[in-house]
Design an enzyme around this catalytic site. Structure first.
Site, PDB file in Angstrom:
ATOM      1  N   TYR A  65      40.589  72.687  59.435  1.00 53.40           N
ATOM      2  CA  TYR A  65      41.114  71.758  60.436  1.00 53.40           C
ATOM      3  C   TYR A  65      41.024  70.302  59.979  1.00 53.40           C
ATOM      4  O   TYR A  65      41.999  69.544  60.051  1.00 53.40           O
ATOM      5  CB  TYR A  65      40.370  71.930  61.769  1.00 53.40           C
ATOM      6  CG  TYR A  65      40.797  70.924  62.804  1.00 53.40           C
ATOM      7  CD1 TYR A  65      41.929  71.134  63.575  1.00 53.40           C
ATOM      8  CD2 TYR A  65      40.091  69.736  62.986  1.00 53.40           C
ATOM      9  CE1 TYR A  65      42.340  70.200  64.514  1.00 53.40           C
ATOM     10  CE2 TYR A  65      40.502  68.795  63.908  1.00 53.40           C
ATOM     11  CZ  TYR A  65      41.625  69.028  64.677  1.00 53.40           C
ATOM     12  OH  TYR A  65      42.034  68.106  65.585  1.00 53.40           O
ATOM     13  N   ASP A 121      44.732  77.790  66.220  1.00 54.98           N
ATOM     14  CA  ASP A 121      45.722  77.426  67.230  1.00 54.98           C
ATOM     15  C   ASP A 121      46.448  76.135  66.877  1.00 54.98           C
ATOM     16  O   ASP A 121      47.611  75.937  67.237  1.00 54.98           O
ATOM     17  CB  ASP A 121      45.027  77.270  68.583  1.00 54.98           C
ATOM     18  CG  ASP A 121      43.870  76.281  68.521  1.00 54.98           C
ATOM     19  OD1 ASP A 121      44.037  75.135  68.968  1.00 54.98           O
ATOM     20  OD2 ASP A 121      42.793  76.663  68.018  1.00 54.98           O
ATOM     21  N   LYS A 148      38.654  83.291  70.355  1.00 55.24           N
ATOM     22  CA  LYS A 148      38.934  82.165  71.243  1.00 55.24           C
ATOM     23  C   LYS A 148      40.442  82.034  71.427  1.00 55.24           C
ATOM     24  O   LYS A 148      41.173  81.745  70.492  1.00 55.24           O
ATOM     25  CB  LYS A 148      38.365  80.873  70.657  1.00 55.24           C
ATOM     26  CG  LYS A 148      38.554  79.686  71.589  1.00 55.24           C
ATOM     27  CD  LYS A 148      38.154  78.398  70.929  1.00 55.24           C
ATOM     28  CE  LYS A 148      38.461  77.226  71.852  1.00 55.24           C
ATOM     29  NZ  LYS A 148      38.296  75.941  71.154  1.00 55.24           N
TER      30      LYS A 148
END
Length: 519
Positions: free
Chosen positions: A265, A300, A372
């Site tokens: 990320y 995500d 998640k």
């Protein structure tokens, strides 16, 4: 889902092969943040009058005088002895103050002096790791005594006003309304700070600063409401950015329960140097493993910059890579909150069936991980009624596919910062779906040759093809080529590269030695 078990095994084997060279690289490097994390474990707290932490001042002084190739421990604990200072917080802070004033000359000790420094450093760092161990046992006792959330998925809700003293009553209200996990988003840009702010903070932009005192205050507030509700309410923050190892240590010391900690990320979305990220990530995950913290990964986010259908296999590849890195660092399956999201364009025919295929693929590949599941954001339009319906479909997908951590979607997503009333309506949506359809998973069996199962097998096959290319080219090159999130990040670019140091023979890191060992 009728996945080919040989293909699943091949996917995992390829992910391990892809990560091995990066792990080997991380084992031969240190960073300024890893060294500062060691000092924090040993008891360093506080900051100078300019609000620069003493951990930063000590590491900077050692680096300037003798370098960090052998680690910070030998020079620092040698200097403590030479200055006649004891170890622990008081001695280390006093040493940092003297170094800041120019009153300390660091050296790399040898012989008996080196042996003395090694023993003293190991003693102080062991005390810090022992405190992390105690906080983990404390969590286990509280869950046993107070009680836990009655079922998964855990309902995960974000609170972040910028002011920790405003966050606390909002977090407690969210817990009373049904939230099982409270996430305090960090202030925008904190991931780019190469230091951890000190103390309780009352201003932040789109989030609240991650500090040790803010962690302590929020944990105490959630303990209070946990006792009131008869269930342990978990606390989440972010171990990412340039201070990933230090924030992981502070989370362990203050008994946080979950931390956002993704392998790529910071590289992709904050332009942090890949080598810096992977070195820092490995240390931070070792801390999380020791502290019993559940990590949340960020796959995500790829779907905010890439198409959720075309790039679905990159999410699967990243989940497998995150799993391989996590297992090498000592994390267990129950600590792997691997991420994915409900981000397919709702105007696409069969969009819900495709979402179910992707979610079921993740659940099948990682049966023991508390996945998640992230709500729709990319295709929220400002139509709150449409948004509320989309969130209901997202919650239904989570129930049907057995997700472990359900982030609460807001109908005002991307329009305004949610009001408390928005959060309450969102929680009502979650509660209705889980109460009405929470057990539907046991009845839901996609047809073996239907669209859902066929799509899942297609995505897995595409993931294996991509992993083969990643193994051939190397993970660092794949990141440089824009394989994940359509963002190109070369290994010699990005923020924080100047904070990476190659280890010399004789490098000494008592924290790493302790974290490598079983607790």
């Amino acid at each position: 889902m009728h996945l080919d078990p040989d293909l699943v095994r091949r996917a995992r084997a390829l992910a391990q092969r892809a990560t091995e060279p990066v792990v080997a690289l991380a084992r031969t490097r240190t960073t300024v943040s890893v060294e500062r994390a060691l000092l924090r474990l040993a008891g360093v707290e506080g900051a100078d009058p300019e609000r620069i932490p003493w951990a930063n001042r000590l590491v900077d002084a050692v680096r300037e005088q003798v370098g960090l190739e052998h680690g910070v421990a030998l020079p620092v604990w040698d200097a403590l002895a030479e200055q006649g200072l004891g170890g622990g917080h008081d001695g280390l802070v006093a040493l940092a103050q003297r170094a800041y004033a120019g009153g300390v000359r660091f050296r790399l000790p040898a012989g008996r002096d080196a042996t003395r420094a090694r023993r003293a450093a190991a003693r102080d760092v062991r005390a810090g790791v022992g405190r992390v161990d105690r906080r983990r046992r404390e969590r286990e006792r509280l869950v046993a005594r107070i009680g836990d959330a009655p079922r998964q998925p855990w309902i995960y809700l974000i609170v972040a006003t910028g002011d920790i003293h405003e966050d606390i009553p909002q977090a407690q209200a969210a817990a009373r309304a049904g939230a099982d996990v409270i996430a305090v988003i960090r202030s925008t840009g904190q991931s780019l700070l190469d230091y951890v702010p000190e103390g309780a903070t009352r201003e932040g932009y789109a989030g609240t600063y991650a500090t040790q005192e803010n962690f302590r205050l929020m944990r105490a507030a959630l303990d209070e409401v946990s006792r009131e509700l008869g269930r342990y309410v978990r606390l989440t923050n972010y171990a990412s950015g340039l201070c990933m190892p230090e924030i992981a240590v502070l989370a362990g010391l203050e008994r946080l329960d979950m931390m956002l900690n993704d392998s790529m990320y910071g590289i992709l979305f904050r332009d942090i140097n890949p080598v810096r990220t992977f070195v820092d990530q490995r240390f931070s995950r070792q801390v999380h493993a020791r502290a019993g913290i559940v990590i949340n990964t960020g796959e995500d986010n790829y779907l905010t910059t890439a198409d959720a259908v075309e790039a679905a296999h990159t999410v699967t590849v990243s989940q497998l890579v995150n799993e391989a890195f996590a297992k090498e660092a000592g994390l267990r399956d129950w600590q792997l909150g691997l991420g994915h999201a409900f981000e397919i364009d709702p105007s696409l025919p069969d969009s819900f069936r495709l979402e179910l295929a992707h979610a079921l693929l993740a659940r099948t590949l990682f049966p023991d991980a508390p996945l998640k599941w992230m709500p729709p954001t990319k295709h929220m339009t400002g139509d709150v009624f449409r948004g509320y319906l989309l969130d209901g479909f997202f919650n239904l997908a989570g129930a049907l596919t057995g997700q472990g951590i359900l982030l609460v979607g807001m109908m005002t997503e991307a329009v305004v910062t949610p009001f408390l009333s928005d959060r309450d309506l969102a929680l009502q949506n979650v509660r209705y779906v889980l109460d009405a359809a929470g057990g539907l998973r046991e009845d839901f069996r996609p047809a073996p040759d239907g669209l859902i199962a066929t799509r899942a097998r297609q995505v897995l096959g595409e993931a294996v093809d991509l992993l083969e290319r990643v193994v051939d080219d190397g993970l660092l090159q794949a990141i440089a080529d824009g394989t994940f999130g359509v963002t190109r990040r070369p290994a010699d670019g990005g923020r924080g590269l100047d904070g990476v140091v190659e280890r010399a023979d004789g490098y000494f890191d008592p924290a790493g030695d302790l974290l490598e060992a079983a607790p």
